[in-house]
Design an enzyme around this catalytic site. Structure first.
Site, mmCIF file in Angstrom:
data_model
loop_
_atom_site.group_PDB
_atom_site.id
_atom_site.type_symbol
_atom_site.label_atom_id
_atom_site.label_comp_id
_atom_site.label_asym_id
_atom_site.label_seq_id
_atom_site.Cartn_x
_atom_site.Cartn_y
_atom_site.Cartn_z
ATOM 1 C CG ASP A 73 -54.597 66.346 7.703
ATOM 2 O OD1 ASP A 73 -55.535 65.814 7.089
ATOM 3 O OD2 ASP A 73 -54.678 66.743 8.883
ATOM 4 C CD GLU B 267 -59.532 65.309 9.774
ATOM 5 O OE1 GLU B 267 -59.305 65.768 10.904
ATOM 6 O OE2 GLU B 267 -58.771 65.494 8.803
ATOM 7 C CG HIS C 95 -56.446 64.063 14.882
ATOM 8 N ND1 HIS C 95 -57.496 63.320 14.405
ATOM 9 C CD2 HIS C 95 -56.592 65.297 14.321
ATOM 10 C CE1 HIS C 95 -58.245 64.069 13.601
ATOM 11 N NE2 HIS C 95 -57.717 65.275 13.538
ATOM 12 C CG ASP D 67 -53.761 67.204 12.897
ATOM 13 O OD1 ASP D 67 -53.912 66.818 11.731
ATOM 14 O OD2 ASP D 67 -54.456 68.106 13.396
#
Length: 395
Positions: free
Chosen positions: A25, A126, A215, A323
């Site tokens: 991210d 996402e 994930h 993640d």
């Protein structure tokens, strides 16, 4: 195998078969922390005070390909332009660091980057809210380089149920199934992390291409709705897809589940979104942790998930999706993107073979993307783009 020899063997293996990580991210962290001021968070320099990710630590971790998440919050007004900003951030990162990063759209691009010694940079959206119920927007994201889409994030959308929201449509609606079929036609991987088990089953019933979990870990090992039930893992060989184990403590360590619920409530009480990782938010996190020490996950905790997932799904259907920069806490030994060799060393000590580990780190992820491309190539011959609307299908 001794600790020293397993560590050395892990680094040797990663030099040949580097990690394809399914979810990082960093783009959202750059938005939250510095509003995309890439000079203020220059990943060519040490960013360990602010981020889990920089180029040196990616190299140290043996990362050869990264799916950068172009996530936006589901409650954010204007999800589509915000997603475009995330895509632009990834493009800027690649342009700033051409010696280290290479844009990758295909499995062949991933292999070319590995041959060049660069990190293949892919993108994954996402949350299906990023297409605003528009199949044309979905196709536009693919054209801009997005190679997977997680069907939901933490909240339901109009056509798919999330793992962490009250059931709304019972899995996938008719429009949701059309989204999956259109993703198949484009060659965009269907990502089932974050979705309800009913959505997982509907997507597997619908998809003509391999799916991924970018994930997620095992629900049998840690009973959290973000994880994958065994009956779904058992279906991956038939589908050809893969589950990429995550490192987030609240998803891998049972004792962390209750602690995290209390920590999230504390964040809300202080006016922060529970996923916030800004400096002010982290200060609130740290103060809570001083009063209520958190349960500590370790490398071994993550390896327990992989052992179970290998037993249920088979080694051909596993990968890694840490993640990083999307979680406030990480396991001991996996504190940032430099930690992957510690996990590989742990698996070596547990008797995982070199061929098993090569599949886990590199080969499975490349195969799955290539298989999605093959399916799309065939479907485009026989199937025109869909112009269906949610109103016409879900009325």
């Amino acid at each position: 195998m001794t600790a020293l020899s397993s560590a050395a063997t892990a680094r040797e293996l990663l030099a040949e078969f580097p990690v394809v990580d399914g979810h990082n991210d960093l783009p959202w962290a750059l938005r939250e922390q510095v509003r995309y001021d890439l000079d203020a968070r220059d990943i060519a320099t040490d960013q360990s005070a602010h981020l889990h990710t920089d180029l040196a630590r990616l190299r140290a971790g043996g990362v050869g390909a990264q799916y950068w998440s172009v996530y936006v919050r589901s409650d954010l007004p204007g999800a589509v332009p915000a997603t475009l900003e995330q895509i632009d951030c990834v493009r800027q990162l690649i342009d700033r660091h051409p010696d280290a990063l290479r844009a990758a759209l295909t499995a062949a691009d991933m292999e070319a980057a590995r041959a060049e010694g660069r990190i293949a940079s892919l993108m994954g959206a996402e949350g299906g809210h990023s297409i605003a119920n528009s199949l044309a927007t979905l196709r536009a994201l693919y054209a801009l380089g997005v190679r997977y889409m997680t069907l939901t994030h933490n909240d339901n959308n109009d056509w798919a149920d999330s793992a962490t929201d009250a059931p709304r449509v019972g899995g996938l609606s008719a429009f949701g199934r059309t989204v999956v079929r259109e993703m198949n036609r484009e060659g965009m991987l269907v990502d089932l992390s974050h979705v309800a088990a009913t959505t997982m089953r509907d997507a597997l019933d619908t998809s003509e291409a391999p799916v991924i979990f970018s994930h997620s870990s095992s629900r049998s090992v840690c009973d959290h709705p973000r994880n994958i039930p065994d009956d779904i893992l058992e279906r991956l060989p038939g589908n050809g897809g893969m589950a990429m184990v995550t490192f987030v403590p609240k998803f891998v360590l049972q004792a962390a589940v209750d602690w995290t619920a209390a920590a999230d409530q504390n964040m809300s009480a202080h006016g922060f979104h529970h996923l916030a990782t800004t400096a002010a938010a982290m200060e609130v996190h740290r103060a809570f942790e001083e009063r209520h020490p958190r349960p500590i996950a370790t490398v071994s905790t993550v390896a327990d998930h992989l052992d179970h997932m290998r037993e249920v799904a088979g080694i051909d259907h596993l990968g890694i999706g840490g993640d990083y920069d999307g979680t406030a806490f990480t396991p001991d030994g996996l504190g940032d993107v430099s930690g992957y060799p510690n996990l590989i060393a742990e698996l070596l000590d547990r008797g995982w073979s070199r061929s098993d580990l090569a599949k886990l780190t590199w080969q499975n992820a490349v195969r799955v993307l290539g298989a999605a491309e093959d399916v799309a190539r065939e479907l485009r011959v026989t199937r025109a783009p869909s112009n269906a609307t949610i109103e016409s299908l879900d009325a």
